[in-house]
Design a protein around this motif. Structure first.
Motif, PDB file in Angstrom:
ATOM      1  N   VAL A 253       0.857  -1.183   0.000  1.00 24.49           N
ATOM      2  CA  VAL A 253       0.000   0.000   0.000  1.00 24.49           C
ATOM      3  C   VAL A 253       0.896   1.236   0.000  1.00 24.49           C
ATOM      4  O   VAL A 253       1.814   1.334   0.822  1.00 24.49           O
ATOM      5  N   TYR A 254       0.615   2.156  -0.923  1.00 22.40           N
ATOM      6  CA  TYR A 254       1.431   3.368  -1.041  1.00 22.40           C
ATOM      7  C   TYR A 254       0.593   4.602  -0.721  1.00 22.40           C
ATOM      8  O   TYR A 254      -0.541   4.739  -1.199  1.00 22.40           O
ATOM      9  N   GLY A 255       1.177   5.485   0.075  1.00 23.46           N
ATOM     10  CA  GLY A 255       0.559   6.772   0.380  1.00 23.46           C
ATOM     11  C   GLY A 255       1.498   7.891  -0.018  1.00 23.46           C
ATOM     12  O   GLY A 255       2.639   7.941   0.454  1.00 23.46           O
ATOM     13  N   PHE A 256       1.032   8.799  -0.868  1.00 24.35           N
ATOM     14  CA  PHE A 256       1.894   9.847  -1.411  1.00 24.35           C
ATOM     15  C   PHE A 256       1.476  11.249  -0.964  1.00 24.35           C
ATOM     16  O   PHE A 256       1.922  12.238  -1.543  1.00 24.35           O
ATOM     17  N   ASP A 257       0.639  11.339   0.062  1.00 25.31           N
ATOM     18  CA  ASP A 257       0.166  12.654   0.496  1.00 25.31           C
ATOM     19  C   ASP A 257       1.269  13.510   1.105  1.00 25.31           C
ATOM     20  O   ASP A 257       1.093  14.721   1.269  1.00 25.31           O
ATOM     21  N   ASP A 258       2.381  12.892   1.449  1.00 21.48           N
ATOM     22  CA  ASP A 258       3.478  13.650   2.050  1.00 21.48           C
ATOM     23  C   ASP A 258       4.590  13.949   1.050  1.00 21.48           C
ATOM     24  O   ASP A 258       5.691  14.335   1.436  1.00 21.48           O
ATOM     25  N   MET A 259       4.310  13.786  -0.240  1.00 20.87           N
ATOM     26  CA  MET A 259       5.321  14.034  -1.262  1.00 20.87           C
ATOM     27  C   MET A 259       5.330  15.483  -1.747  1.00 20.87           C
ATOM     28  O   MET A 259       6.122  15.841  -2.615  1.00 20.87           O
ATOM     29  N   GLY A 260       4.443  16.313  -1.233  1.00 20.84           N
ATOM     30  CA  GLY A 260       4.461  17.741  -1.547  1.00 20.84           C
ATOM     31  C   GLY A 260       3.520  18.163  -2.661  1.00 20.84           C
ATOM     32  O   GLY A 260       2.988  19.285  -2.635  1.00 20.84           O
ATOM     33  N   PHE A 261       3.271  17.315  -3.638  1.00 14.14           N
ATOM     34  CA  PHE A 261       2.489  17.752  -4.794  1.00 14.14           C
ATOM     35  C   PHE A 261       1.021  18.016  -4.449  1.00 14.14           C
ATOM     36  O   PHE A 261       0.350  18.803  -5.124  1.00 14.14           O
ATOM     37  N   THR A 262       0.501  17.370  -3.407  1.00 11.32           N
ATOM     38  CA  THR A 262      -0.907  17.575  -3.043  1.00 11.32           C
ATOM     39  C   THR A 262      -1.160  18.979  -2.497  1.00 11.32           C
ATOM     40  O   THR A 262      -2.304  19.441  -2.464  1.00 11.32           O
ATOM     41  N   ASP A 263      -0.098  19.654  -2.074  1.00  8.56           N
ATOM     42  CA  ASP A 263      -0.234  21.007  -1.515  1.00  8.56           C
ATOM     43  C   ASP A 263      -0.257  22.087  -2.589  1.00  8.56           C
ATOM     44  O   ASP A 263      -0.553  23.252  -2.290  1.00  8.56           O
ATOM     45  N   ASP A 264       0.063  21.727  -3.804  1.00 13.50           N
ATOM     46  CA  ASP A 264       0.160  22.703  -4.902  1.00 13.50           C
ATOM     47  C   ASP A 264      -1.004  22.497  -5.865  1.00 13.50           C
ATOM     48  O   ASP A 264      -1.051  21.518  -6.612  1.00 13.50           O
ATOM     49  N   ILE A 265      -1.933  23.433  -5.861  1.00 15.82           N
ATOM     50  CA  ILE A 265      -3.127  23.314  -6.695  1.00 15.82           C
ATOM     51  C   ILE A 265      -2.787  23.354  -8.176  1.00 15.82           C
ATOM     52  O   ILE A 265      -3.608  22.935  -9.020  1.00 15.82           O
ATOM     53  N   ALA A 266      -1.608  23.800  -8.518  1.00 22.60           N
ATOM     54  CA  ALA A 266      -1.182  23.839  -9.921  1.00 22.60           C
ATOM     55  C   ALA A 266      -1.093  22.443 -10.526  1.00 22.60           C
ATOM     56  O   ALA A 266      -1.105  22.289 -11.759  1.00 22.60           O
ATOM     57  N   ASN A 267      -1.020  21.419  -9.678  1.00 19.53           N
ATOM     58  CA  ASN A 267      -0.928  20.038 -10.144  1.00 19.53           C
ATOM     59  C   ASN A 267      -2.287  19.408 -10.419  1.00 19.53           C
ATOM     60  O   ASN A 267      -2.349  18.263 -10.877  1.00 19.53           O
ATOM     61  N   TYR A 268      -3.366  20.145 -10.151  1.00 17.95           N
ATOM     62  CA  TYR A 268      -4.703  19.556 -10.185  1.00 17.95           C
ATOM     63  C   TYR A 268      -5.620  20.258 -11.188  1.00 17.95           C
ATOM     64  O   TYR A 268      -5.560  21.470 -11.343  1.00 17.95           O
ATOM     65  N   VAL A 269      -6.489  19.446 -11.818  1.00 15.37           N
ATOM     66  CA  VAL A 269      -7.507  19.995 -12.712  1.00 15.37           C
ATOM     67  C   VAL A 269      -8.824  20.210 -11.962  1.00 15.37           C
ATOM     68  O   VAL A 269      -9.672  20.991 -12.379  1.00 15.37           O
ATOM     69  N   ASP A 270      -9.002  19.472 -10.886  1.00 14.72           N
ATOM     70  CA  ASP A 270     -10.131  19.686  -9.979  1.00 14.72           C
ATOM     71  C   ASP A 270      -9.666  19.322  -8.580  1.00 14.72           C
ATOM     72  O   ASP A 270      -8.470  19.108  -8.352  1.00 14.72           O
ATOM     73  N   LEU A 271     -10.571  19.234  -7.636  1.00 17.75           N
ATOM     74  CA  LEU A 271     -10.168  19.016  -6.246  1.00 17.75           C
ATOM     75  C   LEU A 271      -9.491  17.672  -6.030  1.00 17.75           C
ATOM     76  O   LEU A 271      -8.723  17.511  -5.074  1.00 17.75           O
ATOM     77  N   GLY A 272      -9.761  16.714  -6.906  1.00 14.65           N
ATOM     78  CA  GLY A 272      -9.215  15.380  -6.682  1.00 14.65           C
ATOM     79  C   GLY A 272      -8.204  14.895  -7.686  1.00 14.65           C
ATOM     80  O   GLY A 272      -7.323  14.111  -7.354  1.00 14.65           O
ATOM     81  N   HIS A 273      -8.273  15.368  -8.944  1.00 12.74           N
ATOM     82  CA  HIS A 273      -7.508  14.736 -10.016  1.00 12.74           C
ATOM     83  C   HIS A 273      -6.283  15.557 -10.431  1.00 12.74           C
ATOM     84  O   HIS A 273      -6.393  16.743 -10.751  1.00 12.74           O
ATOM     85  N   TYR A 274      -5.166  14.882 -10.444  1.00 17.06           N
ATOM     86  CA  TYR A 274      -3.880  15.525 -10.744  1.00 17.06           C
ATOM     87  C   TYR A 274      -3.500  15.314 -12.210  1.00 17.06           C
ATOM     88  O   TYR A 274      -4.171  14.598 -12.964  1.00 17.06           O
ATOM     89  N   SER A 275      -2.368  15.905 -12.581  1.00 22.62           N
ATOM     90  CA  SER A 275      -1.883  15.822 -13.956  1.00 22.62           C
ATOM     91  C   SER A 275      -1.291  14.446 -14.237  1.00 22.62           C
ATOM     92  O   SER A 275      -0.935  13.696 -13.325  1.00 22.62           O
ATOM     93  N   LYS A 276      -1.130  14.126 -15.505  1.00 17.80           N
ATOM     94  CA  LYS A 276      -0.534  12.846 -15.886  1.00 17.80           C
ATOM     95  C   LYS A 276       0.928  12.765 -15.459  1.00 17.80           C
ATOM     96  O   LYS A 276       1.476  11.659 -15.303  1.00 17.80           O
ATOM     97  N   ASP A 277       1.572  13.920 -15.255  1.00 17.77           N
ATOM     98  CA  ASP A 277       2.959  13.905 -14.772  1.00 17.77           C
ATOM     99  C   ASP A 277       3.046  13.305 -13.371  1.00 17.77           C
ATOM    100  O   ASP A 277       4.032  12.646 -13.030  1.00 17.77           O
TER     101      ASP A 277
END
Length: 378
Positions: free
Chosen positions: A305-329
């Protein structure tokens, strides 16, 4: 006598010839490629957003030994890149909004068809856990017949006002030499949505173009302001039912296929979505923690089981198209992290991981973020 012969002919034509003709046309067009690869539009994925139907095509007609099979959080993950980074031959049949029960049904079909599946990458979708007991299995009945052992009833999937007009219009276009419009897709990630949503990435000015982002944030702030917080915990009966369904649809498939490695990625929503969950529905957040910890406590040897909430990207809204979905990168980065064994959750590190995640979510200022959205909207 002549009249009698005409009646017999009409009877045979209606009861034998027409049904055979109907069956042939449906079989030949076969929009979801249930029985054969398309005779026309070879790169088409008909109604590609509905992978509940289209997954069968890739299961039947692809060369693979591994699966990307989660919710919309994985639809933008490249099968080719996964094969290169993790090894194996992946296909991506992730289904937008898929519940655990839906995935279980299709997984059973896949393992029945293909005894050797090396790896399954899937998702732990926190927002679906608390509604396990409310999921209507009647929705599955609309399409589950294409994943049973009776090939005859596969025809039922097409006998409706949505698909029959398409089937017959396409058939008559083909035999009359008219052009058929094809819904061509990249088989690497057939249900991907990044092409139509990439313009929402890059920061708050783009993010706010999606009205959903503003409306959901505004709704959450109003709930907090009016103290409309969902603190009610599930009653013991509902909790027991959720646990029973979780065991059946999440844990049991992993236990049943010890030779397959299951990689489960905890859905990494934006800090805004997580903040809304913790600040407006703390009971739901508590339930998510309970079942994630419950899963880890199973100590399943073929599950990571992997958790990536502490990798920093979740804090930057620039990575998201909506509240839940991030970029393909981000999907690509996750593959690298999995290959490097980064972000693995265990019974030893889970509490620390969750505490940081919870504190960050509770501390996020939704009112301030709403003001920023409204200003960017002007």
């Amino acid at each position: 006598m002549k009249k009698y012969k005409v009646l017999v002919f009409l009877f045979l034509f209606i009861t034998i010839v027409l049904p055979i003709y109907f069956i042939f046309i449906v079989w030949y067009i076969d929009p979801f490629a249930l029985w054969h690869k398309p005779f026309y539009c070879p790169n088409q994925v008909y109604k590609h957003k509905n992978m509940r139907y289209n997954a069968r095509r890739f299961i039947e007609h692809s060369d693979y030994d591994s699966l990307i099979f989660g919710s919309s959080m994985l639809v933008n993950t490249s099968a080719q890149e996964s094969s290169k980074v993790l090894g194996g031959k992946f296909i991506n049949i992730s289904i937008e909004g898929s519940r655990f029960a839906e995935r279980r049904l299709i997984l059973d079909y896949i393992f029945e068809k293909n005894k050797k599946i090396n790896t399954v990458i899937t998702t732990f979708d926190s927002e679906f856990v608390s509604t396990l007991h409310n999921f209507s299995y009647l929705t599955i009945k609309q399409w589950d017949m294409i994943y049973d052992k009776n090939w005859v009833n596969d025809y039922n999937i097409y006998v409706n006002k949505t698909f029959l007009p398409y089937i017959f219009s396409t058939f008559f276009k083909l035999i009359s030499g008219k052009e058929v419009s094809c819904e061509n897709r990249d088989f690497d990630r057939p249900a991907s949505f990044f092409a139509e949503s990439e313009h929402l990435l890059g920061g708050i000015k783009n993010f706010v173009k999606n009205d959903y982002n503003l409306n959901e944030t505004k709704s959450a702030v109003e709930k907090i302001k009016n103290k409309q917080i969902s603190k009610d915990e599930l009653n013991p009966k509902d909790l027991a039912l959720i646990k029973e369904l979780f065991d059946k649809d999440v844990i049991e498939p992993i236990k049943n296929h010890q030779d397959t490695e299951f990689i489960m990625i905890v859905a990494a929503y934006s800090v805004v979505k997580s903040a809304i969950a913790f600040q407006t529905n703390p009971a739901g957040a508590k339930l998510q923690k309970y079942f994630l910890k419950y899963l880890l406590n199973q100590n399943l040897p073929n599950l990571k089981v992997y958790g990536f909430d502490d990798m920093g990207f979740t804090d930057d809204i620039a990575n998201y198209v909506d509240l839940g979905h991030y970029s393909k990168d981000i999907n690509s980065k996750m593959l690298d992290w999995v290959a490097q064994k980064k972000g693995i959750l265990t019974t030893q590190n889970f509490d620390e991981y969750w505490d940081k995640y919870e504190q960050k979510s509770k501390a996020f200022d939704l009112s301030k973020f709403l003001e920023e959205l409204q200003k960017a909207k002007e």
